[in-house]
Scaffold this motif. Structure first.
Motif, PDB file in Angstrom:
ATOM      1  N   GLN A 656       0.866  -1.179   0.121  1.00  0.00           N
ATOM      2  CA  GLN A 656      -0.021  -0.092   0.086  1.00  0.00           C
ATOM      3  C   GLN A 656       0.803   1.140  -0.001  1.00  0.00           C
ATOM      4  O   GLN A 656       2.040   1.513   0.455  1.00  0.00           O
ATOM      5  N   THR A 657       0.139   2.241  -0.702  1.00  0.00           N
ATOM      6  CA  THR A 657       1.051   3.613  -0.586  1.00  0.00           C
ATOM      7  C   THR A 657      -0.138   4.582  -0.056  1.00  0.00           C
ATOM      8  O   THR A 657      -1.280   4.361   0.240  1.00  0.00           O
ATOM      9  N   ASP A 658       0.550   5.883   0.248  1.00  0.00           N
ATOM     10  CA  ASP A 658      -0.409   6.917   0.788  1.00  0.00           C
ATOM     11  C   ASP A 658      -1.090   6.528   2.033  1.00  0.00           C
ATOM     12  O   ASP A 658      -2.236   6.968   2.318  1.00  0.00           O
ATOM     13  N   VAL A 659      -0.328   6.041   2.997  1.00  0.00           N
ATOM     14  CA  VAL A 659      -0.700   5.442   4.328  1.00  0.00           C
ATOM     15  C   VAL A 659      -0.003   5.882   5.332  1.00  0.00           C
ATOM     16  O   VAL A 659       1.218   5.992   4.955  1.00  0.00           O
ATOM     17  N   ASN A 660      -0.501   6.012   6.499  1.00  0.00           N
ATOM     18  CA  ASN A 660       0.163   6.529   7.955  1.00  0.00           C
ATOM     19  C   ASN A 660       0.225   5.305   8.796  1.00  0.00           C
ATOM     20  O   ASN A 660      -1.163   4.715   8.968  1.00  0.00           O
ATOM     21  N   VAL A 661       1.130   4.786   9.240  1.00  0.00           N
ATOM     22  CA  VAL A 661       1.063   3.841  10.392  1.00  0.00           C
ATOM     23  C   VAL A 661       1.557   4.519  11.654  1.00  0.00           C
ATOM     24  O   VAL A 661       2.410   5.148  11.859  1.00  0.00           O
ATOM     25  N   THR A 662       0.801   4.345  12.790  1.00  0.00           N
ATOM     26  CA  THR A 662       1.195   4.617  14.229  1.00  0.00           C
ATOM     27  C   THR A 662       0.619   3.488  15.138  1.00  0.00           C
ATOM     28  O   THR A 662      -0.132   2.436  14.683  1.00  0.00           O
ATOM     29  N   TYR A 663       1.160   3.508  16.446  1.00  0.00           N
ATOM     30  CA  TYR A 663       1.163   2.485  17.295  1.00  0.00           C
ATOM     31  C   TYR A 663       0.748   2.992  18.572  1.00  0.00           C
ATOM     32  O   TYR A 663       1.077   4.069  18.726  1.00  0.00           O
ATOM     33  N   HIS A 664      -0.325   2.155  19.164  1.00  0.00           N
ATOM     34  CA  HIS A 664      -0.829   2.811  20.428  1.00  0.00           C
ATOM     35  C   HIS A 664      -0.912   1.626  21.482  1.00  0.00           C
ATOM     36  O   HIS A 664      -0.871   0.443  21.168  1.00  0.00           O
ATOM     37  N   THR A 665      -1.118   2.165  22.514  1.00  0.00           N
ATOM     38  CA  THR A 665      -1.185   1.036  23.566  1.00  0.00           C
ATOM     39  C   THR A 665      -2.980   0.696  24.191  1.00  0.00           C
ATOM     40  O   THR A 665      -2.854   0.119  24.971  1.00  0.00           O
ATOM     41  N   SER A 666      -3.611   1.437  23.428  1.00  0.00           N
ATOM     42  CA  SER A 666      -5.109   0.890  23.595  1.00  0.00           C
ATOM     43  C   SER A 666      -6.026   1.003  22.286  1.00  0.00           C
ATOM     44  O   SER A 666      -5.497   1.909  21.687  1.00  0.00           O
TER      45      SER A 666
END
Length: 939
Positions: A656-666
């Motif tokens: 995939q392109t044009d995506v953002n990835v973030t990580y969270h604890t909940s």
């Protein structure tokens, strides 16, 4: 006698309910009213040999003590008062005072707001002392005046250009360190006029350059005001610049139902330089008369400067000029002569002239008159090239140059030469007349090199002398055959007309026309300048289908509404400029995923209006399966280590392109896109679930989430092996040899890069010490073996598991009594045996035990060829067979033997008859049969 005087000082008074006059003494007082006297009080003198220190402080924090001395008299230089700006005499001194020269008004300027007064008198003589009114002043706040905007708008240098009698709106504001409530805003327009208000309107009726300032004053009784300048310059009535320019006029709005517009362009129309026109222009110099970068002030009279080079070609009387010289008597020449250093001063002839060198050697007269830079202290003769090509200018200025003989009179004037247009402007700030020398002769104008042709403003030739002027300006414009080409262009650069006055009848909602002027210089260079005017059509209705929308695929339908509420209106919808067939209703429903630019045309009462909206259905990302993230523990074995979450990006995103990835604890944070962690993140529990959010970078509302776990471990999940179970040998010593290596492959489960060791204790396994040999004799039964599975790349990265060594006991094997049978009739020592008759005796009550009988020990060992009941011995009379005893639960076995014994049958001898007498003759008598035993058995 001292008198109390209430001084009208602008202060903010702090009222005190109980206060009184203070006489000089040692001590500290908090007071904001009444009078401070010398030690003699209101009516007496101070005393000799005084050495006193008194501090007066304000009542309210933030205020400052103010003393207004209305009387002061001490012995000069003998009895001295010293005032300190602070709560004691270590503060800075504000001065020492004696005699009748008192302090006047003194105010504290320190955080405490206190003043400390020391007074020392000598041993002889006193006077009446002093009286000072006490007040508390609120210190001034910091006020900054701001110029916010204007109409017409100011340029980047805060300069406003306006016409004479054009209204200018000034907008300002203030920045206050405390509070601006009630502040007044006073504008100074630079000509003596003022106005009040944050927004004011003003009209200049006289051309000129004006400096505008704004002063803001707050409500503090001290009259606290801003002290900064806003640096706004207003240029009023400036002549059209001598640079190439064109003005297409203001944008126009017309009725869409019909109507035409007359376009009218203004531009600098010039010709070749074989002739010139002379016009008076407003005195609005484009530059300061002093401060030009290249000083030519020779500090000598009647001198030509050195030859200077022009960076552009300047056309003058059909010549291309590239050099110039400046003469100290207000003249400039292009026909340079580096060897000629004397600039003439005496003349009585008119221009043109080629007989008097004073006039004949010069080309431009700004004016020419006898001035003397050698006697001045503030004069300046200088030049500068200003601007960028093709709009550069040469500016030559004579500033505050004294007249010869009349040194108290000074002249200020400037010439400006424009690149490309070859226009010459002359600005005369001050031109007085010295009637005591050279008849006050002066001349303004331009002249060719031959001195045969000149152009002079009316009333400014030599014969008009003596003449005096201030704030006067003249323009000399080339007026030969035109070097200008003018055209009106449409948006595609097609020429519509070459007439500056041109009528257009546009039908589109907005049409832009471009006025273009091309200047062709004498050297062949061309310069093009353009300006646009936009004609906007209006109607009685407007169309608004709403803003652009960024949506997600799968979102609800969008209804675009263009309804203008008219029964006669018609509608046509378009998608990406293509008509949508059949879509002629006031509304249009847009469904996912049909992205594009939606436009509607609405026609009514002869007018066409359009509006468009870009509707974008952004795809929702997909999240691939993200595997758990397992790392070894760090140097501190505590189950916590640092993970680089970004290493999971590619796994989650895929292609995939044009995506953002973030990580969270909940999950909550992931859904909200809040409180992202990483990329470097240390787990807080082990294992820990991480929530991953993948969103479309073009619309972050389009997102998906997933999870994976952070695991701190060895990098391997070992396979739990079964316990190792063996049977104890018949000795029953509970010790056997186990081959531990047989567990290794099972534990690794196919993983590589790990070393497996076996240990007797968990401590040894955790520490990686005292590994056991792979062939190991157990020391107890059962016994736990601890396994360490260590990562070959990191000794701190390991897992441990355990299993047991178990020895099952062999079943008991007792030696049974022989199994005896009688020989059969053949009397050969062979007979049939029912072996099972001994089973119970051998088992001896043991549970889960089975018995089998075998002819050989090997058969018993291998559990083959078992013997069944009815077995006939193969060794006569006495044979040993082998018994296998096996526990059906553990599989453990034991062995014993069973003797098969064949007993021979006895031989019976026919005894002699046993005879006896019948004692009673009845035929019956008692016999003793034992009498024949030995005879029968043959013994």
């Amino acid at each position: 006698m001292k008198r109390f005087i209430l001084s009208a000082v602008l202060i903010a008074l702090s009222l005190v309910a109980f206060s009184q006059d203070i006489n000089m003494q040692n001590g500290t007082f908090n007071q904001c009213t009444d009078v401070f006297y010398d030690s003699g009080g209101q009516n007496g003198n101070y005393s000799s040999d005084e050495n006193l220190s008194l501090t007066i402080c304000p009542i309210n924090v933030g205020d400052q003590i103010q003393l207004d001395f209305t009387e002061f008299s001490t012995q000069l230089n003998q009895d001295v008062m010293t005032i300190y700006d602070g709560p004691d005499n270590t503060a800075p001194s504000l001065g020492s005072f004696s005699g009748v020269a008192g302090p006047g008004t003194v105010q504290a300027n320190n955080p405490s707001g206190c003043l400390t007064i020391e007074f020392v008198s000598n041993g002889s003589g006193t006077t009446t002392g002093w009286a000072a009114n006490i007040a508390c002043a609120t210190p001034c706040q910091t006020i900054t005046a701001n110029f916010d905007s204007s109409v017409p708008a100011a340029d980047a240098s805060n300069t406003i250009n306006a016409d004479v009698n054009e209204q200018i709106t000034f907008n300002g504001s203030g920045t206050f360190s405390v509070d601006g409530t009630g502040a007044t805003y006073e504008w100074d327009f630079g000509n003596g006029d003022t106005a009040f208000g944050q927004s004011v309107d003003y009209i200049y009726t006289i051309a000129g350059i004006y400096t505008v300032n704004l002063t803001i004053t707050d409500t503090n009784p001290q009259g606290c005001s801003s002290t900064n300048t806003i640096n706004v310059t207003v240029i009023v009535g400036a002549s059209t610049p001598g640079n190439p320019f064109v003005d297409a006029g203001d944008d126009v709005t017309v009725d869409c139902a019909g109507g035409c517009v007359d376009l009218s362009a203004e531009f600098l129309d010039i010709g070749e330089t074989n002739t010139y026109t002379v016009t008076q222009i407003p005195f609005v110099p484009p530059f300061e008369f002093n401060g030009l970068t290249n000083s030519l002030n020779p500090n000598i009279d009647d001198a030509w400067s050195s030859v200077e080079n022009l960076p552009f070609d300047f056309c003058f009387f059909t010549n291309i000029e590239t050099q110039f010289q400046v003469g100290s008597n207000g003249v400039i020449r292009f026909d340079v002569n580096a060897g000629d250093t004397g600039n003439g001063w005496a003349f009585s002839e008119n221009l043109p002239n080629n007989t008097n060198d004073t006039l004949g050697e010069a080309n431009v007269f700004t004016p020419c008159h006898d001035i003397d830079p050698s006697v001045g202290t503030t004069e300046e003769i200088a030049w500068e090239i200003i601007g960028t090509a093709p709009n550069r200018v040469l500016a030559v200025s004579f500033f505050n140059v004294p007249y010869f003989s009349c040194n108290n009179l000074v002249a200020t004037h400037m010439a400006v030469f424009y690149e490309t247009t070859n226009v010459i402007d002359i600005y005369i700030k001050d031109k007085p007349t010295c009637n005591t020398w050279n008849s006050g002769n002066a001349v303004v104008g331009i002249q060719n090199d031959a001195g045969t042709t000149a152009f002079v403003p009316p009333g400014r030739n030599t014969s008009d002398s003596p003449w005096t002027t201030t704030d006067e300006a003249w323009r000399f414009t080339p007026a030969g055959p035109s070097i200008v080409d003018f055209a009106w262009l449409d948006a595609a650069d097609n020429v519509l007309s070459t007439d500056p006055n041109f009528q257009v009848c546009p039908t589109d909602p907005s049409t832009t026309y471009t006025a273009r002027v091309v200047y062709t210089n004498c050297n062949g260079d061309t310069v093009e300048v353009t300006d646009d005017v936009t004609i906007t059509t209006t109607s009685a209705f407007s169309v608004d289908i709403g803003p652009d929308m960024d949506l997600c695929e799968g979102d609800a339908d969008i209804v675009l509404d263009a309804d203008i509420g008219s029964a006669t209106a018609t509608y046509q919808w378009y998608l990406d400029a293509i008509p949508l067939g059949g879509e002629t209703n006031p509304t249009l429903t847009v469904s996912s995923p049909n992205s594009g630019t939606y436009l509607v045309e609405v026609t009514d009462v002869g007018c066409l209006e359009t509006d468009e909206a870009v509707i974008t259905f952004h795809p929702n990302p997909v999240v691939n399966v993200v595997t758990d993230y397992q790392l070894c523990d760090d140097a501190v074995i505590d189950g916590f280590t640092e993970f680089d979450l970004s290493t999971k990006d590619a796994e989650a995103i895929g292609v995939q392109t044009d995506v953002n990835v973030t990580y969270h604890t909940s999950q909550t944070d992931a859904d909200a896109g809040a409180n992202a962690v990483g990329p470097l993140f240390t787990n807080t529990v082990n294992p820990q679930t991480i929530y991953i959010r993948i969103e479309n970078s073009n619309n972050t509302n389009c997102y998906v989430t997933s999870t994976f776990d952070l695991i701190v471990g060895s990098g391997i999940t070992p396979v739990q092996p079964d316990d190792m179970v063996q049977c104890d040998d018949p000795s029953g010593d509970n010790t056997e040899t186990f081959d531990l290596s047989t567990q290794t492959a099972i534990i690794l489960g196919g993983s590589t890069g790990f070393t497996v060791t076996y240990h007797e204790t968990q401590t040894d396994a955790d520490s990686g010490i005292n590994p056991l040999p792979t062939l190991y004799d157990n020391t107890s039964n059962p016994q736990t073996i601890y396994v360490r599975i260590e990562n070959d790349m990191n000794a701190n990265c390991f897992e441990t598991i355990s299993f047991q060594l178990i020895l099952n006991p062999a079943p008991d094997a007792i030696l049974p009594t022989p199994l005896e049978e009688c020989d059969d009739t053949t009397a050969d020592g062979f007979t049939s045996f029912n072996l099972s008759e001994k089973t119970n005796e051998i088992i001896n009550g043991q549970a889960d035990v089975v018995i089998s009988y075998h002819e050989t020990a090997l058969d018993a060992q291998n559990n083959i060829n078992p013997l069944a009941d009815g077995y006939i011995n193969i060794v006569p009379f006495n044979q040993v067979i082998f018994v296998r005893i096996e526990n059906t639960v553990t599989g453990c076995i034991n062995f014993t033997i069973l003797t098969l014994q064949v007993n021979p049958n006895p031989v019976a001898t026919v005894p002699t008859p046993l005879e006896a007498c019948d004692d009673d003759s009845d035929g019956f008598v008692e016999f003793d049969l034992s009498l024949r035993d030995l005879e029968v058995i043959g013994a």
